[in-house]
Scaffold this motif. Structure first.
Motif, short mmCIF file in Angstrom:
data_model
loop_
_atom_site.label_atom_id
_atom_site.label_comp_id
_atom_site.label_asym_id
_atom_site.label_seq_id
_atom_site.Cartn_x
_atom_site.Cartn_y
_atom_site.Cartn_z
N LEU A 125 0.83 -1.21 0.00
CA LEU A 125 0.00 0.00 0.00
C LEU A 125 0.86 1.25 0.00
N ASP A 126 0.39 2.25 -0.69
CA ASP A 126 1.00 3.57 -0.55
C ASP A 126 0.05 4.63 -1.09
N ASN A 127 0.10 5.80 -0.51
CA ASN A 127 -0.75 6.90 -0.95
C ASN A 127 -2.21 6.51 -1.14
N GLY A 128 -2.69 5.68 -0.26
CA GLY A 128 -4.11 5.35 -0.30
C GLY A 128 -4.53 4.37 -1.36
N ILE A 129 -3.57 3.78 -2.07
CA ILE A 129 -3.97 2.76 -3.05
C ILE A 129 -3.10 1.50 -2.90
N VAL A 130 -3.56 0.43 -3.54
CA VAL A 130 -2.79 -0.81 -3.55
C VAL A 130 -1.82 -0.74 -4.72
N LEU A 131 -0.52 -0.77 -4.43
CA LEU A 131 0.48 -0.70 -5.50
C LEU A 131 0.67 -2.06 -6.15
N LYS A 132 0.61 -3.10 -5.34
CA LYS A 132 0.81 -4.43 -5.88
C LYS A 132 0.25 -5.46 -4.92
N GLU A 133 -0.29 -6.53 -5.49
CA GLU A 133 -0.86 -7.61 -4.71
C GLU A 133 -0.30 -8.89 -5.30
N PHE A 134 0.42 -9.68 -4.52
CA PHE A 134 1.02 -10.89 -5.12
C PHE A 134 1.20 -12.01 -4.09
N SER A 135 1.34 -13.22 -4.66
CA SER A 135 1.62 -14.38 -3.81
C SER A 135 3.13 -14.51 -3.66
N THR A 136 3.58 -14.72 -2.44
CA THR A 136 5.03 -14.71 -2.20
C THR A 136 5.72 -15.87 -2.89
N GLU A 137 5.14 -17.07 -2.84
CA GLU A 137 5.79 -18.21 -3.47
C GLU A 137 5.81 -18.06 -4.99
N GLU A 138 4.72 -17.57 -5.56
CA GLU A 138 4.70 -17.36 -7.01
C GLU A 138 5.76 -16.35 -7.43
N MET A 139 5.88 -15.30 -6.62
CA MET A 139 6.87 -14.27 -6.94
C MET A 139 8.28 -14.87 -6.91
N ARG A 140 8.56 -15.71 -5.92
CA ARG A 140 9.88 -16.33 -5.83
C ARG A 140 10.08 -17.30 -6.99
N GLU A 141 9.03 -18.03 -7.31
CA GLU A 141 9.13 -19.05 -8.35
C GLU A 141 9.25 -18.42 -9.73
N ASP A 142 8.39 -17.45 -10.03
CA ASP A 142 8.34 -16.90 -11.39
C ASP A 142 9.42 -15.86 -11.63
N GLU A 143 9.71 -15.06 -10.64
CA GLU A 143 10.63 -13.96 -10.88
C GLU A 143 11.88 -14.00 -10.00
N GLY A 144 11.92 -14.98 -9.11
CA GLY A 144 13.09 -15.10 -8.24
C GLY A 144 13.30 -13.88 -7.35
N LYS A 145 12.20 -13.28 -6.93
CA LYS A 145 12.34 -12.07 -6.12
C LYS A 145 11.78 -12.29 -4.72
N SER A 146 12.45 -11.73 -3.75
CA SER A 146 11.92 -11.76 -2.39
C SER A 146 10.92 -10.62 -2.23
N VAL A 147 10.19 -10.66 -1.14
CA VAL A 147 9.21 -9.59 -0.88
C VAL A 147 9.93 -8.25 -0.83
N VAL A 148 11.10 -8.26 -0.17
CA VAL A 148 11.83 -6.99 -0.06
C VAL A 148 12.28 -6.50 -1.43
N ASP A 149 12.68 -7.45 -2.32
CA ASP A 149 13.04 -7.05 -3.69
C ASP A 149 11.88 -6.32 -4.36
N VAL A 150 10.70 -6.91 -4.23
CA VAL A 150 9.53 -6.31 -4.88
C VAL A 150 9.24 -4.95 -4.28
#
Lengths: 229, 277, 123
Positions: free
Chosen positions: A197-222
Motif C-alpha cells: 500500500l502507498d498513498n491510499g492505493i494498492v500498489l501491488k498484490e502478489f503471492s510470495t511463493e509465485e513471486m519467488r518461483e516466477d521472478e526469483g524475487k523476495s518480498v523486499v526485492d519487490v
C-alpha cells in the motif's frame, strides 16, 4: 474470503484511502505492508465496522458485516482490548460470557503456550506479555478470519519468536489471516500473500511463493522496485 | 436480551467501587451530621438554661425546637447528595469516555461483541438509572435512622418529631428526589432519563464527528429541549396559559417519549454507521 | 532441523532440496517417518501451506510415501534413492567445475589434488 472493494476514507482533508481493493483467502496469511500512516489500521477497522468509510464495499464470505459476523471474524488491535484492571482469568471469562465461538480449551492451551498466569492483572504485565494476552483473546475464538494489527511491533525478540510460532501452528491453520506490518523481514517465510500500500492505493498484490518461483524475487526485492522504482 | 442483561451487570460492576464509596460517604456524613447537630443543640440548650438561666419557654421561642428539618437542610445532609448528583452527572460522560481515552481500547471490544451495539448504550443508560434509584432507596432508609438518632440525643420537650413523609415534603430538594405521588415520581425520573438519552446522543455525535460533533451535539441538545419545552415556549410567547394542566401533562409526556425515541433512533444510527473507535 | 532459507527461491523448492540432502547423507533413512506438515512448518518457521506444497511435490516425485492415516515416510525405493544421490553428486560436481573451470587446471592435477584433499578430510 474477505473482499475489500474500492475503499475510500478521508480524515479531515487528508485522503487516507483512495480506492483500496484486495482479497484475502481463508487458509492463507495475507500481509498488508506500508509505511506508518498509510492507512493499514484504518482498513482493518473498516472491515470490522469500527470506523465508517466514505465509500466502498466489504464482503466477508460474500456477505456484509452484521452483528453475527463478529462470531466469524475478529480483530486484534495493537493495544489490548480489555480493561487493564482485569486479571487474565476475568478477561477470558468476559469473552466466554459473550462469544459462542469462545473456545476455552484453546484458551487454556494458549495460556501455557505463552507461559502466562491467569491470576495476573493485565495492567501488571510486561509489554510482550500484554501483547500475548491480546493475541490469546482473539486466537481463542473459533473464528474463520483473524485480523491482526502489527502483532510484532514494539515487543521483545523472544515474544516475537513466540508469536511467530503461533502462525505456523494449528492455532492459525485453516483460518484466513490478515496482518499489517511495516517490517517484513522476520515473517517473509510465514506469509502467503502480500498487499503493498502507498498513498491510499494498492500498489501491488502478489503471492510470495509465485513471486519467488516466477521472478526469483523476495518480498523486499519487490518492495524496493515498487516503492523506489 | 441476554447480552443486554450481562452488559448491565458488567457496567454496574465497573462502577461498584466508586458507588460504594459514595454510599459510604453519604451514610457517614448524614448520620454524623444528625449526631453533631443534635449534640450541639442540646449543648446550646444546656448552656442557655443552666448557665444563663433562660426560661425553657423563652429558649424554645428563640431557638425553636430541634427537628429533622434543621438536619436535612444542613451541609451534612445536602453535601453528600450534591456530591452524588455531581458524580452521576460526571459519570454520564465518563461511562463512555473511559472506554476511549488514553491507551484503553475497550470500546473496540464492546463494539465487536456479537450483539446489537444499541445494547451497549441501553446497558449504560440502565446502569445509571438503576444506581440512581439505589441511592434514592438508600436515602429513604437513612431518614428514619437519622430520626431515631435524633430522638436518642435530644429530649422529647426540645424536639418536634416528624414522619418521614413530613420531612421530605418540607424539604425542597428531597421532595424532588422523592415526590409524594407516583405520577410525579414518573415525571421527575422520566425527565432525568430523557436527559441521559439526550446527553448520550450528544456524546455519540462527538465520538462520530469529533470537533464538528461537539457542535452537532450541542445543537441536538438545544433541539431536544426546544421540542420538549415547545408548549411552554408557546405559552410564554402568547403570555397566557393556553393548555389546561392535564392537557399540558399529557402533551409533555408524549413529547418526552418522542425525545427519548428520537435520541435512541439517532444513537442507533450513529453507533452503527458513524461512530469511530 | 535447522535450515537457512533464502528469500528469493521458492520456499517449497528449498524444503525439497533440504530433504534430498538429508536423504543422500543418510540423515534420513529409507522408511523413516518424517514430521507432519504442521511440525515441519513449525520447525522451519514457514507457512503450513508451503510445507504442504513441499510434501505434495515430494510425494509426486516419489521421495516420500503415505499409507492411510499414518505419518509420511521416506521412500524405500532404491532407484529413487539412488537418483537422489546421483542428482546431488551431479549438482556438486557441476558447481565445482563451474568454479574450477576458469582457472584452467589440467584434469590430472585436479584429480590428484582432489584425491589428496579428500583423503585428508576423511581422516
Amino acid at each position: 474470503m474477505i473482499e475489500v472493494k474500492e475503499l475510500k476514507k478521508k480524515f479531515g482533508r487528508k485522503q487516507i484511502l483512495n480506492g483500496v481493493s484486495f482479497t484475502a483467502n481463508k487458509g492463507e496469511i495475507t500481509c498488508l505492508i506500508g509505511i506508518n500512516g498509510v492507512g493499514k489500521t484504518t482498513i482493518l477497522k473498516g472491515i470490522m465496522n469500527l470506523t465508517p468509510m466514505n465509500s466502498g464495499q466489504i464482503f466477508i464470505d460474500g456477505k456484509n458485516l452484521s452483528k453475527d459476523t463478529y462470531e466469524k471474524i475478529t480483530f486484534i488491535p495493537d493495544a489490548i482490548t480489555m480493561i487493564p484492571t482485569m486479571t487474565i482469568a476475568q478477561a477470558m471469562q468476559f469473552m466466554q460470557d459473550y462469544y459462542k465461538s469462545w473456545n476455552q480449551s484453546r484458551a487454556t492451551e494458549l495460556l501455557s503456550f505463552f507461559r502466562l498466569k491467569q491470576e495476573d492483572k493485565i495492567s501488571s504485565l510486561s509489554k510482550g506479555n500484554t501483547a500475548k494476552v491480546n493475541l490469546l483473546l482473539g486466537l481463542a475464538l473459533d473464528v474463520d478470519y483473524l485480523l491482526m494489527d502489527e502483532p510484532f511491533s514494539g515487543i521483545d525478540i523472544f515474544s516475537r519468536e513466540q508469536i511467530a510460532n503461533v502462525f505456523t501452528s494449528h492455532l492459525v491453520e485453516d483460518r484466513g489471516v490478515i496482518i499489517t506490518t511495516h517490517e517484513i523481514n522476520d515473517i517473509e517465510h510465514l506469509i502467503d500473500k502480500v498487499v503493498l500500500l502507498d498513498n491510499g492505493i494498492v500498489l501491488k498484490e502478489f503471492s510470495t511463493e509465485e513471486m519467488r518461483e516466477d521472478e526469483g524475487k523476495s518480498v523486499v526485492d519487490v518492495m524496493r522496485e515498487v516503492y523506489q522504482g | 436480551m441476554k447480552s443486554y442483561l450481562k452488559l448491565v451487570n458488567f457496567e454496574i460492576g465497573r462502577f461498584m467501587k466508586i458507588y460504594l464509596v459514595l454510599i459510604g460517604l453519604t451514610i457517614l456524613s448524614q448520620l454524623i451530621g444528625v449526631i453533631i447537630l443534635s449534640k450541639s443543640y442540646v449543648a446550646n440548650a444546656n448552656e442557655a438554661i443552666y448557665e444563663y438561666l433562660v426560661p425553657f419557654g423563652q429558649f424554645i421561642e428563640e431557638y425553636g425546637r430541634m427537628s429533622m428539618m434543621s438536619v436535612v437542610d444542613s451541609i451534612w445532609f445536602m453535601g453528600p447528595i450534591a456530591l452524588c448528583a455531581a458524580a452521576f452527572l460526571f459519570y454520564i460522560f465518563f461511562i463512555w469516555y473511559r472506554d476511549w481515552v488514553g491507551k484503553n481500547t475497550f470500546i473496540y471490544r464492546l463494539f465487536m461483541l456479537p450483539t446489537a451495539r444499541l445494547n451497549v448504550l441501553l446497558s449504560k443508560a440502565t446502569t445509571i438509572f438503576l444506581l440512581v434509584l439505589g441511592l434514592v432507596a438508600m436515602q429513604l432508609i437513612l431518614l428514619p435512622i437519622g430520626s431515631m438518632l435524633m430522638k436518642w440525643n435530644v429530649p422529647l420537650d426540645f424536639r418536634t418529631d416528624m414522619t418521614i413523609r413530613e420531612i421530605i415534603n418540607n424539604s425542597h430538594y428531597l421532595f424532588i428526589l422523592i415526590p409524594d405521588s407516583f405520577i410525579q415520581f414518573l415525571i421527575n425520573y422520566g425527565l432525568g432519563f430523557m436527559a441521559v438519552f439526550v446527553l448520550f446522543t450528544a456524546i455519540l455525535f462527538e465520538r462520530s464527528f469529533r470537533w464538528k460533533g461537539v457542535l452537532l451535539g450541542i445543537v441536538y441538545c438545544l433541539i431536544a429541549s426546544a421540542i420538549f419545552l415547545a408548549p411552554l415556549i408557546y405559552e410564554f410567547g402568547i403570555q397566557a396559559s393556553f393548555f389546561y394542566p392535564v392537557e399540558l401533562l399529557i402533551i409533555e409526556i408524549i413529547l418526552g417519549i418522542l425525545v427519548i425515541a428520537i435520541s435512541i433512533w439517532l444513537s442507533k444510527f450513529l453507533l452503527n454507521k458513524k461512530v469511530t473507535v | 532441523m535447522n535450515v537457512n532459507l533464502n528469500k528469493r527461491e521458492p520456499v517449497y523448492v528449498q524444503v525439497i532440496r533440504h530433504f534430498k540432502e538429508q536423504i543422500a547423507t543418510r540423515n534420513l533413512n529409507p522408511g523413516q517417518e518424517i514430521p507432519s506438515r504442521r511440525e515441519l512448518a513449525n520447525q522451519l518457521k514457514i507457512n503450513p501451506n508451503t510445507a504442504q506444497r513441499a510434501y505434495k511435490e515430494m510425494e509426486e516425485q516419489g521421495l516420500i510415501y503415505t499409507e492411510g492415516n499414518s505419518p509420511s515416510k521416506i521412500t524405500k525405493d532404491e532407484k529413487i534413492l539412488g537418483a537422489v544421490r546421483e542428482e546431488l553428486i551431479g549438482q556438486a560436481i557441476d558447481s565445482f567445475i563451474a568454479a574450477i573451470g576458469p582457472i584452467d587446471v589440467p584434469l590430472d592435477e585436479v584429480v590428484g589434488l582432489i584425491r589428496e584433499k579428500y583423503r585428508g578430510d576423511k581422516e
